[in-house]
Design a protein around this motif. Structure first.
Motif, PDB file in Angstrom:
ATOM      1  N   ARG A 227       0.836  -1.201   0.000  1.00 37.38           N
ATOM      2  CA  ARG A 227       0.000   0.000   0.000  1.00 37.38           C
ATOM      3  C   ARG A 227       0.873   1.253   0.000  1.00 37.38           C
ATOM      4  O   ARG A 227       2.044   1.218   0.375  1.00 37.38           O
TER       5      ARG A 227
ATOM      6  N   ILE B 268       0.816   5.090   1.590  1.00 37.01           N
ATOM      7  CA  ILE B 268       0.201   6.015   2.545  1.00 37.01           C
ATOM      8  C   ILE B 268       0.743   7.409   2.253  1.00 37.01           C
ATOM      9  O   ILE B 268       1.959   7.634   2.282  1.00 37.01           O
TER      10      ILE B 268
ATOM     11  N   GLU C 173      -4.479   6.379   2.946  1.00 38.02           N
ATOM     12  CA  GLU C 173      -4.023   5.512   1.874  1.00 38.02           C
ATOM     13  C   GLU C 173      -4.373   6.096   0.506  1.00 38.02           C
ATOM     14  O   GLU C 173      -5.493   6.576   0.289  1.00 38.02           O
TER      15      GLU C 173
END
Length: 554
Positions: free
Chosen positions: A425, A427, A434
């Motif tokens: 992911r 951020i 996110e």
């Protein structure tokens, strides 16, 4: 409607687009002749049927062809206020506007684009589907042989120049692999647009983990619309290992010689992403080009840039006209900072990108470091419901473009097998939220990259692997004995993402699929079998070189 920026807005947008999908269907053109259910006789006596579209005037034309199990006659219907697209465009989210003509069936080339350019378009019902006779067998050698015979038929027609190109999305791309591997003499070029090439590893059992959402959904759909000897879902359940049954439905990509324009998107992870990139990398075609993107599947395929490139490709290889492909880069790379922010589109010479700096980010409890921790440590979590997170702060502007590998050293307590789901992911360093990306099946809140691994299928075939892509044969289950620490290599699918200084690169590892299976906020219809119960003990530091291998390209 403005793109959604949070979960509530995304759900509202999703519901709105179910009712009002951004799909424009234009009326048929008067200069396109439509011949329905033209018979195509196979050598064994079975008759397949095709819809043929060609110019109204006399002449001989090169052929753009597709073949599939979805019904060539499932076309937009005419309503009181114009043509209405098929219902799938409502239930699969469309992130950008899509436009095609009323002669366009599901995921097929638009005749009203190709015919005015001087092509004939042939849309074929595969054996056992639509109006074609016989009993179908998806992914099979029989299907490929039928396609090859249909190519020869199209080349022999009085309205044909004898040159045939294949084109289409999803199964209309998949069906091209095996047919092209047979090397039909009249096949001049192929354009497989987002098509898996290894049914087991790409979708049915990625990393050895059983897919329980899309695969049974798709199997049920094709069973209802066609005549086949068995269920693809029953086959999946009966063959949890990658055995001869799966080998039989997997094409030999190295035999493909036709010039190829391949689309491999970063947004179709868990369906077509892995297989499209693998096909481009492994196919035997000396002349091949790769188009990457992270946008909507159909808006891209029917969009002006893609159509212009497809036309340039077929104009050259089917007509010998136009600019040719000499000035087109081997790879069209699209890099995104988020779902809605394209950072750069540029040409590259190969895939993976030349000059990629494969860099290890070493795992420590809760974090990833540039250097390996000297002290050994462990992290424990229960599966299926638990998990663990590792963060790495990006110091400077960074681009990661390519596949990744997550290497873990794990032991199991209270069980001898586990399913591990990994997500990379991004951020945002300013908002601390996110940054989401376009995903498969129209899901608009995806991670940067995903990976799967069944611990019992952890064995890596080094001879078929690359440093940046472990190949898991998954041909037999090997339970992990109690107390043994195993090295696990999780293949993370390709992506191309830009990070600013201060952004955080995050890796999540869980025992259950990350997203709900619902059409509003989740990723319908995808789902995966959760892990059997166990405690996972991850070892890192010291002699256990646990790390995330990332592709630094900028």
């Amino acid at each position: 409607m403005r793109p959604a920026t949070n979960g509530f807005a995304y759900a509202a947008e999703r519901v709105f687009r179910m009712a009002f999908p951004p799909v424009r269907v234009t009326p048929p053109r008067d200069d396109v002749r439509f011949e329905r259910d033209v018979p195509v006789r196979m050598r064994d006596g079975v008759t397949l049927r095709a819809n043929v579209f060609r110019p109204t005037g006399p002449g001989r034309f090169p052929v753009v062809m597709s073949a599939h199990p979805y019904g060539k006659d499932v076309l937009p219907r005419r309503g009181p206020f114009g043509y209405v697209p098929v219902a799938r465009y409502r239930f699969i989210r469309q992130p950008e506007p899509v436009s095609f003509s009323a002669y366009t069936s599901w995921e097929a080339p638009d005749p009203c684009f190709w015919v005015p350019r001087g092509y004939a378009v042939v849309n074929l019902d595969l054996r056992g589907f639509g109006t074609s006779e016989g009993t179908g067998s998806l992914f099979s050698d029989q299907e490929a042989q039928d396609y090859a015979e249909a190519i020869a038929w199209a080349a022999s027609q009085p309205w044909s120049t004898g040159k045939v190109g294949l084109n289409g999305v999803s199964y209309l791309a998949i069906s091209q692999w095996k047919a092209a591997a047979l090397r039909p003499p009249s096949l001049a070029a192929i354009c497989p647009w987002e098509g898996l090439s290894d049914p087991y590893l790409d979708v049915a059992y990625p990393g050895g983990v059983r897919e329980d959402g899309f695969w049974p959904f798709w199997a049920s759909m094709t069973e209802k619309t066609g005549r086949a000897p068995g269920s693809m879902r029953d086959g999946q359940l009966a063959h949890p290992d990658r055995d001869a049954w799966w080998e039989a439905v997997t094409p030999t990509l190295e035999r493909i010689e036709a010039p190829a324009l391949v689309c491999a998107s970063f947004s179709d992870q868990g369906l077509h992403t892995r297989g499209s990139f693998e096909a481009f990398r492994r196919m035997g075609s000396r002349e091949r080009w790769l188009f990457t993107h992270r946008a909507g599947k159909w808006s891209t395929y029917y969009g002006p840039e893609s159509l212009a490139l497809q036309a340039r490709f077929f104009d050259w290889f089917l007509k010998g006209e136009g600019e040719g492909m000499a000035g087109v880069p081997a790879v069209r790379l699209e890099v995104r900072a988020s779902r809605t922010e394209v950072r750069e589109v540029r040409g590259e010479d190969a895939w993976p990108l030349p000059g990629t700096r494969w860099t290890k980010l070493h795992l420590a409890p809760g974090e990833m470091r540039a250097s390996a921790p000297a002290e050994a440590a462990t992290v424990r979590f229960a599966v299926p419901d638990g998990g663990v997170t590792f963060d790495h702060r990006i110091e400077d502007e960074t681009e990661l473009a390519g596949p990744m590998v997550l290497v873990l050293h794990a032991a199991l307590e209270g069980g001898d097998d586990a399913h591990l789901f990994a997500a990379v992911r991004k951020i945002d360093g300013v908002t601390r939220k996110e940054s989401v990306f376009e995903g498969s099946f129209g899901f608009g809140r995806d991670a940067v990259a995903r990976g799967w691994l069944r611990v019992a299928h952890r064995r890596v075939d080094e001879a078929r692997s690359d440093p940046w892509r472990p190949f898991l044969p998954c041909d037999r289950a090997e339970p992990l004995p109690a107390g043994e620490i195993a090295r696990l290599a999780v293949e993370l699918l390709p992506s191309a993402t830009s990070f600013r200084g201060g952004d955080v690169l995050r890796v999540d590892v869980r025992g259950r699929w990350f997203w709900k299976r619902n059409p509003v906020t989740g990723i319908f219809p995808a789902d995966f079998a959760p892990s059997p119960a166990a405690t996972v003990v991850l070892h890192m530091g010291g002699d256990c070189d646990a790390h995330l291998l990332v592709p630094r390209t900028r």
